[in-house]
Design a protein around this motif. Structure first.
Motif, PDB file in Angstrom:
ATOM      1  N   MET A   1       0.843  -1.192   0.000  1.00  0.00           N
ATOM      2  CA  MET A   1       0.000   0.000   0.000  1.00  0.00           C
ATOM      3  C   MET A   1       0.877   1.240   0.000  1.00  0.00           C
ATOM      4  N   ARG A   3       1.947   4.865   1.212  1.00  0.00           N
ATOM      5  CA  ARG A   3       1.784   5.567   2.493  1.00  0.00           C
ATOM      6  C   ARG A   3       0.700   6.646   2.382  1.00  0.00           C
ATOM      7  N   ARG A   5      -2.015   6.528   0.730  1.00  0.00           N
ATOM      8  CA  ARG A   5      -3.312   5.851   0.876  1.00  0.00           C
ATOM      9  C   ARG A   5      -3.559   5.494   2.333  1.00  0.00           C
ATOM     10  N   VAL A   6      -2.549   4.991   2.996  1.00  0.00           N
ATOM     11  CA  VAL A   6      -2.672   4.667   4.419  1.00  0.00           C
ATOM     12  C   VAL A   6      -3.024   5.921   5.216  1.00  0.00           C
ATOM     13  N   ASN A   7      -2.353   7.026   4.929  1.00  0.00           N
ATOM     14  CA  ASN A   7      -2.622   8.269   5.642  1.00  0.00           C
ATOM     15  C   ASN A   7      -4.075   8.707   5.479  1.00  0.00           C
ATOM     16  N   ILE A  54      -3.369  -0.799   9.695  1.00  0.00           N
ATOM     17  CA  ILE A  54      -4.119  -0.826   8.439  1.00  0.00           C
ATOM     18  C   ILE A  54      -3.556  -1.955   7.589  1.00  0.00           C
ATOM     19  N   THR A  55      -4.412  -2.855   7.110  1.00  0.00           N
ATOM     20  CA  THR A  55      -3.901  -3.955   6.300  1.00  0.00           C
ATOM     21  C   THR A  55      -4.777  -4.198   5.089  1.00  0.00           C
ATOM     22  N   ASP A  56      -4.110  -4.539   3.986  1.00  0.00           N
ATOM     23  CA  ASP A  56      -4.818  -5.039   2.809  1.00  0.00           C
ATOM     24  C   ASP A  56      -4.492  -6.513   2.591  1.00  0.00           C
ATOM     25  N   PHE A  62      -7.322  -2.604  -0.946  1.00  0.00           N
ATOM     26  CA  PHE A  62      -7.883  -2.404   0.392  1.00  0.00           C
ATOM     27  C   PHE A  62      -9.403  -2.345   0.378  1.00  0.00           C
ATOM     28  N   SER A 207       0.677  -5.254   5.672  1.00  0.00           N
ATOM     29  CA  SER A 207       0.935  -4.737   4.333  1.00  0.00           C
ATOM     30  C   SER A 207       2.373  -4.264   4.191  1.00  0.00           C
ATOM     31  N   ILE A 209       4.529  -1.298   2.843  1.00  0.00           N
ATOM     32  CA  ILE A 209       4.228   0.110   2.624  1.00  0.00           C
ATOM     33  C   ILE A 209       5.205   0.719   1.627  1.00  0.00           C
ATOM     34  N   LEU A 219       2.052   3.128  12.138  1.00  0.00           N
ATOM     35  CA  LEU A 219       1.342   1.868  12.299  1.00  0.00           C
ATOM     36  C   LEU A 219       2.139   0.978  13.253  1.00  0.00           C
TER      37      LEU A 219
END
Length: 229
Positions: A1, A3, A5-7, A54-56, A62, A207, A209, A219
């Motif tokens: 993923m 970063r 997108r994670v944010n 956060i995990t995909d 995701f 995930s 990153i 995370l």
């Protein structure tokens, strides 16, 4: 993923959690710089892996397969052997509509899964075969708010807001939100996401990153690189 997108997921998720009146602990708002500055004082947070997750599941999509989690408290697996001390854990999670958290079981952890609000939480259930694999024939019996429910193998339990189910070690489960996103509470025995998640297919719990921008929040999977734990 990525970063970035994670944010974005973190910001959206924090807003969703607050919309239900759920208040996260103060360290949820600490920046990576805050965490590093407090490193000598937050060993309990880092070693228990409290915080954002956060995990995909390594699938790279995701929205279709993923989960948003925040661990608020967690004990030490060694305490389970002694039978005393902090033997419990707690999480708040978000399952997006039609987003799958894939089929898995736990070896040690027993957990209450609670629909804290939103849509309907759907949980597909199987028993374990003697070798630990998914038993696609045997029925499953689980307590839902203290009342026993029996489902055929692969039956889907649907929990509305306020309803819960207790899943004992060995019960295979896959879940998703139906209708709209669901805020999920989890109360369990000590949680160990590094060793106690057995998936029905070979997938990754955490995930990888891609660092296309600075992290908004760390995370739990960042702690090793950023905090040295």
């Amino acid at each position: 993923m990525k970063r970035s997108r994670v944010n974005n997921i973190l910001r959206e998720g924090a807003d969703f959690i607050r919309s239900f009146g759920y208040v996260l602990p103060p360290f949820a708002d600490w920046t990576p710089a805050d965490m590093k500055a407090r490193r000598s004082k937050i060993g309990g947070i880092a070693h228990a892996r409290l915080g954002w997750d956060i995990t995909d599941y390594g699938a790279g999509d995701f929205d279709k397969r993923g989960l948003f989690l925040f661990t608020t408290r967690n004990g030490d697996a060694a305490a389970l052997k002694e039978g005393r001390g902090v033997l419990y854990a707690e999480k708040i999670m978000i399952s997006r509509r039609d987003q799958i958290s894939p089929m898995h079981r736990h070896v040690v952890k027993a957990e209450d899964i609670i629909n804290r609000g939103g849509g309907t939480l759907c949980i597909e259930l199987y028993a374990s075969a003697p070798d630990g694999a998914v038993d696609r024939r045997a029925p499953v019996t689980v307590p839902t708010d203290g009342a026993m429910q029996r489902l055929e193998a692969g039956g889907v339990l649907r929990l509305g807001p306020g309803e819960s189910v207790t899943l004992m070690p060995g019960i295979w489960h896959e879940f998703w939100a139906e209708g709209s996103d669901v805020l999920i509470g989890e109360v369990s025995t000590v949680n160990d996401d590094l060793t106690d998640n057995i998936f029905a297919e070979p997938i990754d719990r955490f995930s990888t990153i891609e660092e296309d921008e600075e992290p908004y929040r760390l995370l739990v999977s960042d702690y090793s690189a950023w905090l040295g734990v």
